[in-house]
Design an enzyme around this catalytic site. Structure first.
Site, mmCIF file in Angstrom:
data_model
loop_
_atom_site.group_PDB
_atom_site.id
_atom_site.type_symbol
_atom_site.label_atom_id
_atom_site.label_comp_id
_atom_site.label_asym_id
_atom_site.label_seq_id
_atom_site.Cartn_x
_atom_site.Cartn_y
_atom_site.Cartn_z
ATOM 1 N N GLY A 105 -2.008 -33.752 -38.055
ATOM 2 C CA GLY A 105 -3.179 -34.273 -37.912
ATOM 3 C C GLY A 105 -3.642 -34.577 -39.460
ATOM 4 O O GLY A 105 -4.937 -34.695 -39.798
ATOM 5 N N ASN A 147 -3.400 -37.377 -41.200
ATOM 6 C CA ASN A 147 -4.179 -38.611 -41.194
ATOM 7 C C ASN A 147 -5.502 -38.434 -40.493
ATOM 8 O O ASN A 147 -6.304 -39.228 -40.896
ATOM 9 C CB ASN A 147 -3.065 -39.378 -40.416
ATOM 10 C CG ASN A 147 -2.214 -40.150 -41.543
ATOM 11 O OD1 ASN A 147 -2.180 -40.879 -42.503
ATOM 12 N ND2 ASN A 147 -0.811 -39.701 -41.061
ATOM 13 N N MET A 149 3.110 -38.880 -30.668
ATOM 14 C CA MET A 149 4.507 -38.976 -30.623
ATOM 15 C C MET A 149 4.971 -39.249 -29.206
ATOM 16 O O MET A 149 5.881 -38.841 -28.555
ATOM 17 C CB MET A 149 5.518 -37.716 -31.169
ATOM 18 C CG MET A 149 5.189 -37.468 -32.727
ATOM 19 S SD MET A 149 5.397 -38.805 -33.697
ATOM 20 C CE MET A 149 7.313 -38.540 -33.716
ATOM 21 N N ARG A 150 4.678 -40.429 -28.791
ATOM 22 C CA ARG A 150 4.916 -40.847 -27.258
ATOM 23 C C ARG A 150 5.031 -42.465 -27.473
ATOM 24 O O ARG A 150 4.482 -43.225 -28.045
ATOM 25 C CB ARG A 150 3.515 -40.674 -26.374
ATOM 26 C CG ARG A 150 3.235 -39.248 -26.403
ATOM 27 C CD ARG A 150 3.894 -38.583 -25.107
ATOM 28 N NE ARG A 150 3.693 -39.312 -23.844
ATOM 29 C CZ ARG A 150 4.541 -39.286 -22.797
ATOM 30 N NH1 ARG A 150 5.406 -38.167 -22.911
ATOM 31 N NH2 ARG A 150 4.506 -39.656 -21.793
ATOM 32 N N ASN A 155 -1.516 -48.041 -35.360
ATOM 33 C CA ASN A 155 -0.736 -47.194 -35.598
ATOM 34 C C ASN A 155 -0.265 -46.957 -36.927
ATOM 35 O O ASN A 155 -0.193 -47.937 -37.509
ATOM 36 C CB ASN A 155 0.638 -47.326 -34.642
ATOM 37 C CG ASN A 155 1.632 -46.390 -34.728
ATOM 38 O OD1 ASN A 155 1.185 -44.964 -34.772
ATOM 39 N ND2 ASN A 155 2.846 -46.499 -34.904
ATOM 40 N N HIS A 188 3.175 -45.901 -39.287
ATOM 41 C CA HIS A 188 4.438 -45.830 -39.177
ATOM 42 C C HIS A 188 5.215 -45.346 -40.649
ATOM 43 O O HIS A 188 4.892 -46.707 -41.492
ATOM 44 C CB HIS A 188 5.218 -46.961 -38.415
ATOM 45 C CG HIS A 188 6.584 -46.454 -38.433
ATOM 46 N ND1 HIS A 188 7.205 -45.614 -37.338
ATOM 47 C CD2 HIS A 188 7.820 -47.056 -39.026
ATOM 48 C CE1 HIS A 188 8.513 -45.907 -37.647
ATOM 49 N NE2 HIS A 188 8.907 -46.488 -38.559
ATOM 50 N N SER A 222 3.342 -48.242 -43.230
ATOM 51 C CA SER A 222 2.924 -49.469 -42.861
ATOM 52 C C SER A 222 1.677 -48.851 -41.789
ATOM 53 O O SER A 222 1.990 -48.271 -40.985
ATOM 54 C CB SER A 222 3.720 -50.326 -41.903
ATOM 55 O OG SER A 222 5.000 -50.433 -42.830
ATOM 56 N N LEU A 236 8.008 -51.375 -29.808
ATOM 57 C CA LEU A 236 7.837 -50.005 -30.459
ATOM 58 C C LEU A 236 7.979 -50.213 -32.007
ATOM 59 O O LEU A 236 8.891 -50.650 -32.632
ATOM 60 C CB LEU A 236 8.874 -49.132 -30.137
ATOM 61 C CG LEU A 236 8.811 -47.636 -30.748
ATOM 62 C CD1 LEU A 236 7.903 -46.991 -30.337
ATOM 63 C CD2 LEU A 236 10.163 -46.745 -30.584
ATOM 64 N N ASP A 237 6.825 -49.987 -32.895
ATOM 65 C CA ASP A 237 6.528 -49.866 -34.151
ATOM 66 C C ASP A 237 6.816 -51.686 -34.493
ATOM 67 O O ASP A 237 7.307 -51.850 -35.690
ATOM 68 C CB ASP A 237 7.741 -49.273 -35.000
ATOM 69 C CG ASP A 237 7.577 -47.416 -34.605
ATOM 70 O OD1 ASP A 237 6.391 -47.364 -34.480
ATOM 71 O OD2 ASP A 237 8.356 -47.009 -34.639
HETATM 72 C C1 GRF Z 1 2.930 -39.449 -40.146
HETATM 73 O O1 GRF Z 1 3.857 -39.208 -41.149
HETATM 74 C C2 GRF Z 1 2.852 -40.976 -39.722
HETATM 75 O O2 GRF Z 1 3.243 -41.808 -40.495
HETATM 76 C C3 GRF Z 1 3.706 -40.576 -38.605
HETATM 77 O O3 GRF Z 1 3.386 -39.345 -37.922
HETATM 78 C C4 GRF Z 1 3.150 -38.661 -38.980
HETATM 79 C C5 GRF Z 1 1.796 -38.077 -38.778
HETATM 80 O O4 GRF Z 1 1.450 -36.993 -39.638
HETATM 81 N N1 GRF Z 1 3.300 -41.864 -37.346
HETATM 82 P P1 GRF Z 1 0.046 -36.366 -39.444
HETATM 83 O O5 GRF Z 1 -0.020 -35.505 -38.087
HETATM 84 O O6 GRF Z 1 -1.266 -37.115 -39.593
HETATM 85 O O7 GRF Z 1 0.015 -35.141 -40.708
#
Ligand code: GRF
Length: 215
Positions: free
Chosen positions: A14, A16, A92-93, A109, A111, A138, A146-147
Protein backbone atom coordinates in the site's frame (compact mmCIF):
# COMPACT_ATOMS: atom_id res chain seq x y z
CA UNK A 1 -16.12 21.72 -6.10
CA UNK A 2 -17.43 18.82 -4.00
CA UNK A 3 -14.53 16.52 -2.98
CA UNK A 4 -14.32 13.22 -4.86
CA UNK A 5 -15.05 10.00 -3.03
CA UNK A 6 -12.43 7.37 -3.59
CA UNK A 7 -12.37 3.67 -2.89
CA UNK A 8 -8.88 2.18 -3.06
CA UNK A 9 -8.33 -1.55 -3.70
CA UNK A 10 -5.11 -3.15 -2.51
CA UNK A 11 -3.48 -6.52 -1.94
CA UNK A 12 -0.18 -5.60 -0.34
CA UNK A 13 2.09 -2.95 1.08
CA UNK A 14 0.00 0.00 0.00
CA UNK A 15 2.80 2.48 -0.59
CA UNK A 16 0.80 3.99 -3.45
CA UNK A 17 -2.22 4.14 -1.16
CA UNK A 18 -0.04 6.02 1.33
CA UNK A 19 1.01 8.52 -1.32
CA UNK A 20 -2.66 9.15 -2.14
CA UNK A 21 -3.63 9.41 1.56
CA UNK A 22 -0.87 11.98 2.06
CA UNK A 23 -1.97 14.00 -0.98
CA UNK A 24 -5.59 14.01 0.22
CA UNK A 25 -4.54 15.06 3.73
CA UNK A 26 -2.34 17.88 2.49
CA UNK A 27 -5.16 19.20 0.28
CA UNK A 28 -3.20 18.48 -2.89
CA UNK A 29 -6.02 16.19 -3.98
CA UNK A 30 -9.60 17.39 -3.46
CA UNK A 31 -10.88 14.00 -2.39
CA UNK A 32 -11.74 11.80 0.55
CA UNK A 33 -10.90 8.11 0.68
CA UNK A 34 -14.20 6.50 1.69
CA UNK A 35 -12.70 3.04 2.10
CA UNK A 36 -9.77 0.76 1.45
CA UNK A 37 -10.66 -2.78 0.39
CA UNK A 38 -8.20 -5.68 0.33
CA UNK A 39 -8.50 -9.26 -0.86
CA UNK A 40 -5.82 -10.16 1.70
CA UNK A 41 -6.36 -9.79 5.45
CA UNK A 42 -2.64 -9.30 6.13
CA UNK A 43 -2.07 -6.52 3.58
CA UNK A 44 -0.01 -3.81 5.29
CA UNK A 45 -2.01 -1.20 3.41
CA UNK A 46 -4.93 -1.96 5.76
CA UNK A 47 -2.78 -0.72 8.66
CA UNK A 48 -1.98 2.44 6.75
CA UNK A 49 -5.71 3.02 6.19
CA UNK A 50 -6.55 2.43 9.86
CA UNK A 51 -3.81 4.82 10.96
CA UNK A 52 -5.34 7.43 8.67
CA UNK A 53 -8.83 6.81 10.08
CA UNK A 54 -10.15 5.32 6.84
CA UNK A 55 -12.76 2.54 6.80
CA UNK A 56 -11.43 -0.84 5.70
CA UNK A 57 -12.95 -4.02 4.36
CA UNK A 58 -11.43 -7.42 3.63
CA UNK A 59 -13.00 -9.62 0.99
CA UNK A 60 -10.98 -12.79 0.56
CA UNK A 61 -11.16 -14.43 -2.84
CA UNK A 62 -10.66 -17.74 -1.05
CA UNK A 63 -14.21 -17.50 0.30
CA UNK A 64 -15.74 -17.58 -3.18
CA UNK A 65 -16.18 -20.40 -5.70
CA UNK A 66 -15.69 -18.32 -8.81
CA UNK A 67 -14.22 -15.06 -10.03
CA UNK A 68 -17.75 -13.96 -10.99
CA UNK A 69 -19.10 -14.59 -7.49
CA UNK A 70 -16.16 -12.72 -5.94
CA UNK A 71 -16.50 -9.73 -8.20
CA UNK A 72 -20.28 -9.58 -7.70
CA UNK A 73 -19.73 -9.26 -3.96
CA UNK A 74 -16.84 -6.85 -4.47
CA UNK A 75 -19.17 -4.61 -6.49
CA UNK A 76 -21.67 -4.69 -3.62
CA UNK A 77 -19.03 -3.72 -1.09
CA UNK A 78 -17.67 -0.93 -3.29
CA UNK A 79 -21.22 0.34 -3.85
CA UNK A 80 -21.85 0.73 -0.13
CA UNK A 81 -19.20 3.48 -0.15
CA UNK A 82 -20.67 5.21 -3.24
CA UNK A 83 -17.37 6.26 -4.79
CA UNK A 84 -16.98 8.30 -7.95
CA UNK A 85 -13.52 6.86 -8.53
CA UNK A 86 -12.11 3.39 -7.84
CA UNK A 87 -8.33 3.30 -7.52
CA UNK A 88 -6.51 0.00 -8.00
CA UNK A 89 -3.25 0.28 -6.08
CA UNK A 90 -1.51 -3.06 -6.24
CA UNK A 91 -4.78 -5.03 -6.32
CA UNK A 92 -3.51 -8.35 -7.62
CA UNK A 93 -6.68 -9.70 -9.18
CA UNK A 94 -7.87 -10.08 -12.74
CA UNK A 95 -11.26 -8.36 -12.93
CA UNK A 96 -14.37 -9.75 -14.62
CA UNK A 97 -15.90 -7.84 -17.53
CA UNK A 98 -18.99 -6.98 -15.45
CA UNK A 99 -16.89 -5.27 -12.77
CA UNK A 100 -14.88 -3.38 -15.39
CA UNK A 101 -18.05 -2.29 -17.22
CA UNK A 102 -19.67 -1.06 -14.03
CA UNK A 103 -16.82 1.36 -13.33
CA UNK A 104 -16.01 2.24 -16.92
CA UNK A 105 -14.17 5.55 -17.03
CA UNK A 106 -14.13 5.61 -13.22
CA UNK A 107 -11.42 3.08 -12.44
CA UNK A 108 -7.67 3.66 -12.52
CA UNK A 109 -4.73 1.29 -12.28
CA UNK A 110 -0.99 1.74 -11.95
CA UNK A 111 1.27 -0.66 -13.79
CA UNK A 112 5.05 -0.79 -13.38
CA UNK A 113 6.10 -0.63 -17.03
CA UNK A 114 5.99 1.71 -19.96
CA UNK A 115 2.77 0.31 -21.43
CA UNK A 116 2.11 -1.24 -23.88
CA UNK A 117 5.39 -2.93 -22.97
CA UNK A 118 5.30 -5.69 -20.35
CA UNK A 119 1.66 -6.16 -19.50
CA UNK A 120 1.28 -8.71 -16.68
CA UNK A 121 3.80 -9.68 -14.01
CA UNK A 122 7.57 -9.47 -13.37
CA UNK A 123 7.94 -6.29 -15.36
CA UNK A 124 11.24 -5.19 -13.78
CA UNK A 125 13.00 -8.47 -14.50
CA UNK A 126 11.60 -8.50 -18.03
CA UNK A 127 12.99 -5.00 -18.69
CA UNK A 128 16.41 -6.11 -17.38
CA UNK A 129 16.35 -9.34 -19.41
CA UNK A 130 15.49 -7.38 -22.55
CA UNK A 131 18.47 -5.08 -21.86
CA UNK A 132 16.21 -2.03 -21.97
CA UNK A 133 17.97 1.14 -20.96
CA UNK A 134 14.72 2.85 -20.03
CA UNK A 135 11.87 1.46 -17.91
CA UNK A 136 9.06 3.12 -16.02
CA UNK A 137 5.48 3.19 -14.86
CA UNK A 138 2.06 3.96 -16.34
CA UNK A 139 -1.26 5.05 -14.87
CA UNK A 140 -4.18 4.02 -17.04
CA UNK A 141 -7.94 3.65 -17.13
CA UNK A 142 -9.10 0.08 -16.60
CA UNK A 143 -10.74 -1.75 -19.48
CA UNK A 144 -11.36 -5.43 -20.12
CA UNK A 145 -7.89 -5.90 -21.57
CA UNK A 146 -5.45 -6.63 -18.72
CA UNK A 147 -3.14 -3.62 -18.32
CA UNK A 148 -4.49 -2.49 -21.69
CA UNK A 149 -6.75 0.52 -21.04
CA UNK A 150 -6.01 4.07 -22.21
CA UNK A 151 -2.77 5.35 -20.71
CA UNK A 152 -2.97 8.69 -18.86
CA UNK A 153 0.52 9.37 -17.54
CA UNK A 154 3.94 7.71 -17.66
CA UNK A 155 7.24 8.35 -15.91
CA UNK A 156 10.55 6.91 -17.09
CA UNK A 157 13.56 5.73 -15.12
CA UNK A 158 16.97 4.59 -16.35
CA UNK A 159 17.93 0.92 -16.13
CA UNK A 160 21.46 0.78 -14.71
CA UNK A 161 24.06 -1.85 -15.59
CA UNK A 162 24.08 -3.39 -12.10
CA UNK A 163 20.32 -3.23 -11.49
CA UNK A 164 18.45 -6.15 -9.99
CA UNK A 165 14.67 -6.38 -10.18
CA UNK A 166 14.63 -4.99 -6.61
CA UNK A 167 16.80 -1.93 -7.21
CA UNK A 168 14.91 -1.15 -10.39
CA UNK A 169 11.55 -1.62 -8.64
CA UNK A 170 12.60 0.90 -5.96
CA UNK A 171 13.47 3.48 -8.60
CA UNK A 172 10.11 2.90 -10.31
CA UNK A 173 8.21 3.06 -7.01
CA UNK A 174 9.56 6.56 -6.31
CA UNK A 175 7.95 7.68 -9.57
CA UNK A 176 4.72 5.79 -8.84
CA UNK A 177 4.28 7.81 -5.68
CA UNK A 178 4.45 11.02 -7.69
CA UNK A 179 2.36 10.18 -10.73
CA UNK A 180 -0.52 8.25 -9.13
CA UNK A 181 -1.56 11.11 -6.80
CA UNK A 182 -1.21 13.51 -9.73
CA UNK A 183 -3.63 11.52 -11.90
CA UNK A 184 -6.10 11.13 -9.03
CA UNK A 185 -5.88 14.92 -8.57
CA UNK A 186 -6.68 15.52 -12.25
CA UNK A 187 -9.66 13.16 -12.07
CA UNK A 188 -10.91 14.78 -8.88
CA UNK A 189 -10.73 18.20 -10.55
CA UNK A 190 -12.90 16.77 -13.37
CA UNK A 191 -10.14 17.38 -15.90
CA UNK A 192 -9.77 13.75 -16.94
CA UNK A 193 -12.14 11.44 -18.82
CA UNK A 194 -11.96 8.22 -20.81
CA UNK A 195 -13.19 7.95 -24.39
CA UNK A 196 -13.40 4.69 -26.37
CA UNK A 197 -9.67 4.02 -26.52
CA UNK A 198 -7.92 7.11 -25.29
CA UNK A 199 -7.83 9.43 -22.30
CA UNK A 200 -8.75 13.12 -22.43
CA UNK A 201 -7.04 15.69 -20.21
CA UNK A 202 -8.21 19.30 -20.21
CA UNK A 203 -10.27 18.55 -23.33
CA UNK A 204 -7.23 17.32 -25.25
CA UNK A 205 -6.82 13.76 -26.45
CA UNK A 206 -3.75 12.18 -24.89
CA UNK A 207 -1.39 10.15 -27.07
CA UNK A 208 -1.42 6.32 -26.85
CA UNK A 209 1.38 6.37 -24.26
CA UNK A 210 -0.34 9.11 -22.21
CA UNK A 211 1.25 12.31 -20.98
CA UNK A 212 4.79 12.18 -19.64
CA UNK A 213 5.95 13.17 -16.16
CA UNK A 214 7.76 15.49 -15.88
CA UNK A 215 6.53 17.21 -19.04
C1 GRF B 1 3.20 -1.30 -7.56
O1 GRF B 1 4.44 -1.66 -8.09
C2 GRF B 1 2.23 -1.06 -8.67
O2 GRF B 1 2.81 -0.55 -9.82
C3 GRF B 1 1.69 -2.44 -8.92
O3 GRF B 1 1.63 -3.03 -7.66
C4 GRF B 1 2.58 -2.43 -6.80
C5 GRF B 1 1.87 -1.97 -5.56
O4 GRF B 1 2.77 -1.48 -4.60
N1 GRF B 1 0.44 -2.38 -9.61
P1 GRF B 1 2.20 -0.83 -3.26
O5 GRF B 1 1.32 -1.87 -2.60
O6 GRF B 1 1.46 0.41 -3.63
O7 GRF B 1 3.41 -0.54 -2.43
Amino acid sequence: MVPSRLVVLISGSGSNLQAIIDACNSGEINANIAAVISNKADAYGLERAKQAGIATAVLSHKDFDSREAYDAQLMNVIDTFAPNLVVLAGFMRILTPSLVQKFKGKMLNIHPSLLPKYQGLNTHQRAIDAKDDVHGVSVHFVTEELDGGPVILQAKVPVLADDTADTLAKRVHAQEHIIYPLVVKWFSEQRLTMEADYAVLDEKQLPAHGAHYPE
